[in-house]
Design an enzyme around this catalytic site. Structure first.
Site, PDB file in Angstrom:
ATOM      1  N   CYS A  67       0.816  -1.210   0.000  1.00 38.65           N
ATOM      2  CA  CYS A  67       0.000   0.000   0.000  1.00 38.65           C
ATOM      3  C   CYS A  67       0.856   1.270   0.000  1.00 38.65           C
ATOM      4  O   CYS A  67       1.681   1.457   0.901  1.00 38.65           O
ATOM      5  CB  CYS A  67      -0.909  -0.014   1.229  1.00 38.65           C
ATOM      6  SG  CYS A  67      -1.843   1.511   1.446  1.00 38.65           S
ATOM      7  N   TRP A 100      -7.824  -6.361   5.580  1.00 39.46           N
ATOM      8  CA  TRP A 100      -6.445  -6.825   5.462  1.00 39.46           C
ATOM      9  C   TRP A 100      -6.239  -7.948   6.489  1.00 39.46           C
ATOM     10  O   TRP A 100      -6.826  -7.935   7.573  1.00 39.46           O
ATOM     11  CB  TRP A 100      -5.469  -5.698   5.770  1.00 39.46           C
ATOM     12  CG  TRP A 100      -5.454  -4.589   4.777  1.00 39.46           C
ATOM     13  CD1 TRP A 100      -6.212  -3.448   4.800  1.00 39.46           C
ATOM     14  CD2 TRP A 100      -4.641  -4.496   3.598  1.00 39.46           C
ATOM     15  NE1 TRP A 100      -5.916  -2.655   3.721  1.00 39.46           N
ATOM     16  CE2 TRP A 100      -4.956  -3.273   2.969  1.00 39.46           C
ATOM     17  CE3 TRP A 100      -3.676  -5.334   3.031  1.00 39.46           C
ATOM     18  CZ2 TRP A 100      -4.344  -2.863   1.784  1.00 39.46           C
ATOM     19  CZ3 TRP A 100      -3.062  -4.933   1.851  1.00 39.46           C
ATOM     20  CH2 TRP A 100      -3.389  -3.711   1.243  1.00 39.46           C
ATOM     21  N   THR A 134      -8.686   0.191   6.593  1.00 39.32           N
ATOM     22  CA  THR A 134      -7.537   0.652   5.817  1.00 39.32           C
ATOM     23  C   THR A 134      -6.233   0.583   6.595  1.00 39.32           C
ATOM     24  O   THR A 134      -6.217   0.586   7.823  1.00 39.32           O
ATOM     25  CB  THR A 134      -7.756   2.106   5.360  1.00 39.32           C
ATOM     26  OG1 THR A 134      -7.899   2.945   6.519  1.00 39.32           O
ATOM     27  CG2 THR A 134      -9.009   2.224   4.498  1.00 39.32           C
ATOM     28  N   VAL A 135      -5.144   0.529   5.835  1.00 39.23           N
ATOM     29  CA  VAL A 135      -3.801   0.699   6.365  1.00 39.23           C
ATOM     30  C   VAL A 135      -3.235   1.981   5.759  1.00 39.23           C
ATOM     31  O   VAL A 135      -3.625   2.354   4.649  1.00 39.23           O
ATOM     32  CB  VAL A 135      -2.889  -0.505   6.010  1.00 39.23           C
ATOM     33  CG1 VAL A 135      -3.292  -1.735   6.781  1.00 39.23           C
ATOM     34  CG2 VAL A 135      -2.861  -0.791   4.505  1.00 39.23           C
ATOM     35  N   TYR A 198      -5.063   6.817  -9.249  1.00 43.42           N
ATOM     36  CA  TYR A 198      -6.297   6.080  -8.949  1.00 43.42           C
ATOM     37  C   TYR A 198      -7.465   6.627  -9.766  1.00 43.42           C
ATOM     38  O   TYR A 198      -8.337   5.864 -10.206  1.00 43.42           O
ATOM     39  CB  TYR A 198      -6.610   6.154  -7.457  1.00 43.42           C
ATOM     40  CG  TYR A 198      -5.768   5.223  -6.624  1.00 43.42           C
ATOM     41  CD1 TYR A 198      -6.242   3.974  -6.242  1.00 43.42           C
ATOM     42  CD2 TYR A 198      -4.483   5.580  -6.216  1.00 43.42           C
ATOM     43  CE1 TYR A 198      -5.467   3.107  -5.488  1.00 43.42           C
ATOM     44  CE2 TYR A 198      -3.698   4.732  -5.464  1.00 43.42           C
ATOM     45  CZ  TYR A 198      -4.194   3.493  -5.098  1.00 43.42           C
ATOM     46  OH  TYR A 198      -3.417   2.639  -4.362  1.00 43.42           O
TER      47      TYR A 198
END
Length: 348
Positions: A67, A100, A134-135, A198
């Protein structure tokens, strides 16, 4: 804890992959994060929640090598020498819509938190958490609960709130006298480059893609011009701005050029940016935190709407990252009055 139908719907919309293609639409990133901060004085949160004080050994930074948003935090943590102060949990490169996972660890569990999915740390604090898991995320180890996933603020706080624990010789990544300029550069880099790739990859219409494509490469041309006569983005040392740009550039040819259709030019075909990226890659704390295999696995396996076969490409050739870059001729001092970090013995 079982998911409600509403929670599943939200997590599909705000996937941990960061995006889905929605036909006819321009890609818009959800930027509503958990805004709690870990500070020197542990001030209470906006709604009167207990504060989170800076404390060695209390928190665990959970990331994925794949990521780009999490990659920033691993670079800054290493440059500042916070490895023995904030522990590191590493998720695998792939995941499902739920979360995750810690599939790289023995028994597929994080050895400190004792959980299989990062989702569990979010639900420990917010049982009905409606957004993406999220990370990077910082988890309070004693409670096992997430503190924050606000990635832009995490690295700034590492520089400003954790100074007591910086290693001797740590660089000043967010010096007060340069903050206004760093913030200005970071804003354009985020909107046009970090998030711009993105917007290209997940555009839902030709017009949305065309607009994103031109914005991206206009910004890359601007960066090339800026970096043609100066070694770093702001000032003559590495700053937060360089960290934020690097994590996109290092993924450009491996995934964004083909997978996200950012194909006017490869990074290797943009001489200034390619030399700049190699300079950083060869600087301790940058290239040694990169895992190209996991980067490619994440994008090509997780983004099934873009790559339904889930075939991971073998290229591109990575050897060029270690080639001579010539950026030393522009002067500059990578760590200012400081020194390079040593490689952590226990972390790859």
């Amino acid at each position: 804890m079982a998911d409600t139908e509403q929670n599943v719907e939200h997590r599909e919309q705000f996937s941990t992959a960061g995006a889905y293609v929605h036909s006819g639409e321009e890609y818009t990133r959800d930027t509503n994060y958990i805004e709690d901060r870990i500070t020197r004085d542990g001030q209470p949160g906006k709604n009167g929640e207990p504060g989170w004080p800076v404390e060695a050994g209390r928190y665990r930074l959970v990331v994925a090598r794949a990521c780009p948003w999490a990659h920033r935090s691993t670079i800054v943590r290493r440059l500042l020498g916070l490895e023995d102060v904030i522990s590191l949990g590493i998720c695998g490169p792939t995941h499902d819509v739920r979360s995750w996972t810690f599939d790289l660890d023995e028994g597929a569990k994080d050895p400190v938190l004792g959980i299989e999915r990062l989702q569990q740390a979010y639900f420990s604090r917010f049982p009905n958490y409606p957004r993406g898991i999220t990370v990077p995320a910082i988890v309070d180890v004693p409670s096992g609960s997430v503190v924050t996933n606000n990635f832009p603020q995490i690295t700034l706080d590492f520089s400003t709130e954790w100074q007591e624990f910086h290693r001797p010789g740590a660089p000043k990544l967010y010096p007060e006298e340069l903050r206004e300029e760093i913030d200005s550069v970071n804003k354009r880099v985020f909107t046009e480059v970090n998030n711009g790739v993105y917007r290209c990859g997940f555009a839902g219409s030709q017009q949305a893609y065309d607009d994103a494509y031109h914005r991206l490469f206009n910004a890359l041309d601007w960066l090339s011009e800026r970096l043609e006569t100066q070694r770093y983005l702001v000032g003559d040392t590495i700053t937060e701005a360089d960290v934020r740009l690097f994590t996109t550039l290092v993924r450009f040819d491996a995934v964004y050029h083909g997978h996200f259709k950012c194909n006017r030019s490869k990074l290797t075909e943009m001489p200034v940016l390619w030399a700049y990226a190699r300079d950083l890659f060869q600087t301790p704390g940058f290239g040694d935190t990169v895992n190209f295999e996991q980067i490619k696995q994440h994008y090509y396996i997780v983004h099934t709407d873009l790559n339904p076969t889930q075939i991971v490409p073998l290229g591109p050739d990575e050897s060029g990252w270690l080639s001579e870059h010539g950026r030393h001729e522009l002067g500059g001092r990578p760590f200012g009055e400081g020194t390079p970090p040593s490689r952590p013995a226990s972390e790859g």
